[in-house]
Design a protein around this motif. Sequence first.
Motif, PDB file in Angstrom:
ATOM      1  N   ALA A 111       0.864  -1.187   0.000  1.00 53.33           N
ATOM      2  CA  ALA A 111       0.000   0.000   0.000  1.00 53.33           C
ATOM      3  C   ALA A 111       0.899   1.234   0.000  1.00 53.33           C
ATOM      4  N   PHE A 112       1.170   1.754  -1.191  1.00 54.17           N
ATOM      5  CA  PHE A 112       2.076   2.894  -1.309  1.00 54.17           C
ATOM      6  C   PHE A 112       1.292   4.179  -1.554  1.00 54.17           C
ATOM      7  N   ASN A 113       1.485   5.145  -0.647  1.00 56.30           N
ATOM      8  CA  ASN A 113       0.875   6.474  -0.778  1.00 56.30           C
ATOM      9  C   ASN A 113      -0.650   6.396  -0.869  1.00 56.30           C
ATOM     10  N   VAL A 114      -1.232   5.552  -0.017  1.00 54.70           N
ATOM     11  CA  VAL A 114      -2.680   5.398  -0.070  1.00 54.70           C
ATOM     12  C   VAL A 114      -3.361   5.435   1.298  1.00 54.70           C
ATOM     13  N   GLY A 143       2.072   9.085   3.561  1.00 48.09           N
ATOM     14  CA  GLY A 143       2.335  10.487   3.866  1.00 48.09           C
ATOM     15  C   GLY A 143       1.812  10.841   5.243  1.00 48.09           C
ATOM     16  N   CYS A 144       2.700  11.294   6.106  1.00 48.50           N
ATOM     17  CA  CYS A 144       2.302  11.690   7.466  1.00 48.50           C
ATOM     18  C   CYS A 144       2.336  13.212   7.540  1.00 48.50           C
ATOM     19  N   LEU A 145       1.289  13.830   7.025  1.00 50.61           N
ATOM     20  CA  LEU A 145       1.262  15.277   6.879  1.00 50.61           C
ATOM     21  C   LEU A 145       1.190  16.001   8.216  1.00 50.61           C
ATOM     22  N   GLY A 146       0.761  15.286   9.259  1.00 52.94           N
ATOM     23  CA  GLY A 146       0.732  15.902  10.583  1.00 52.94           C
ATOM     24  C   GLY A 146       2.109  16.289  11.078  1.00 52.94           C
TER      25      GLY A 146
END
Length: 207
Positions: A111-114, A143-146
Motif C-alpha cells: 500500500a504505497f501512498n494510499v 504520507g504523514c502530513l501531521g
Amino acid sequence: MDQDTKFWDKAATKYARKPVRNQSAYAETLDRTRHYLRPDQNVLEIGCGTGSTALLLAPSVGQITATDLSPAMIAIAQDKLADGKHPNIHFRTARLSDGDLADQVFDAVLAFNVLHLVRDIPAEIRAIHRRLEPGGLFISKTGCLGEAGRFLALVIVVMRKLGFAPFVHSLRYGELDAMITSEGFEIIETGLYPASDHARFVVARKL
C-alpha cells in the motif's frame, strides 16, 4: 459512484503524465520492498493508481494483483500490459471488501501512498490483516502530513473545498505505527523516503 472515486477518475490522465517527483526516494522504496519479496509469492497491491509500481515489482514475485478504486486509473494500467511482457500482473478495479477479492489471501500486501487517503484507516488495516497468510507482510509508505505542521493541513482543507485535493488525513508517525500494531502486526522496519515529505515506509508482519 462515491466522491473519492469521482476525484481519482477525474485526476487519472493528469496523474499518469506526472513524473515521480523524487526518483531517488522512489528507487529506495522499491529496493527496500524487493528485499522482502520472493519469486514464489502471491502479492496484492492496493491503491495501485496507473500501475507503475506493480510493473516494476512484478519481476520479483510470482503473481501480483494490483487494485484501485478508480476505473479510469485501472484502464490506463491495463493499457500498459498490451506488450504482453508482464503475464503475472492482474489489474482490477476493486476495494478490499469487493467480491471474490474478499475471499483471497496473499503472502504480502503493498500500500504505497494510499493509507492517508482512506476514510477509515484502522478498518483498512484490519481488512489487510485478514487478506494475509499467517506471517505475511504488510509493506506500506504513507504520507504523514501531521509531521509537517498545521499550515499544510489548513492549505489542504482549502484545496479540498475547491476540489483540488482529495480527502486526506494529517497523520503523525506514532499514530500510524499504533494503528498498524493495534490490528495485529509487528513492525519490523521503518524509514522515511523522502524524509522531507514525511513519507513513512513501514514493513509489518502479521502475528
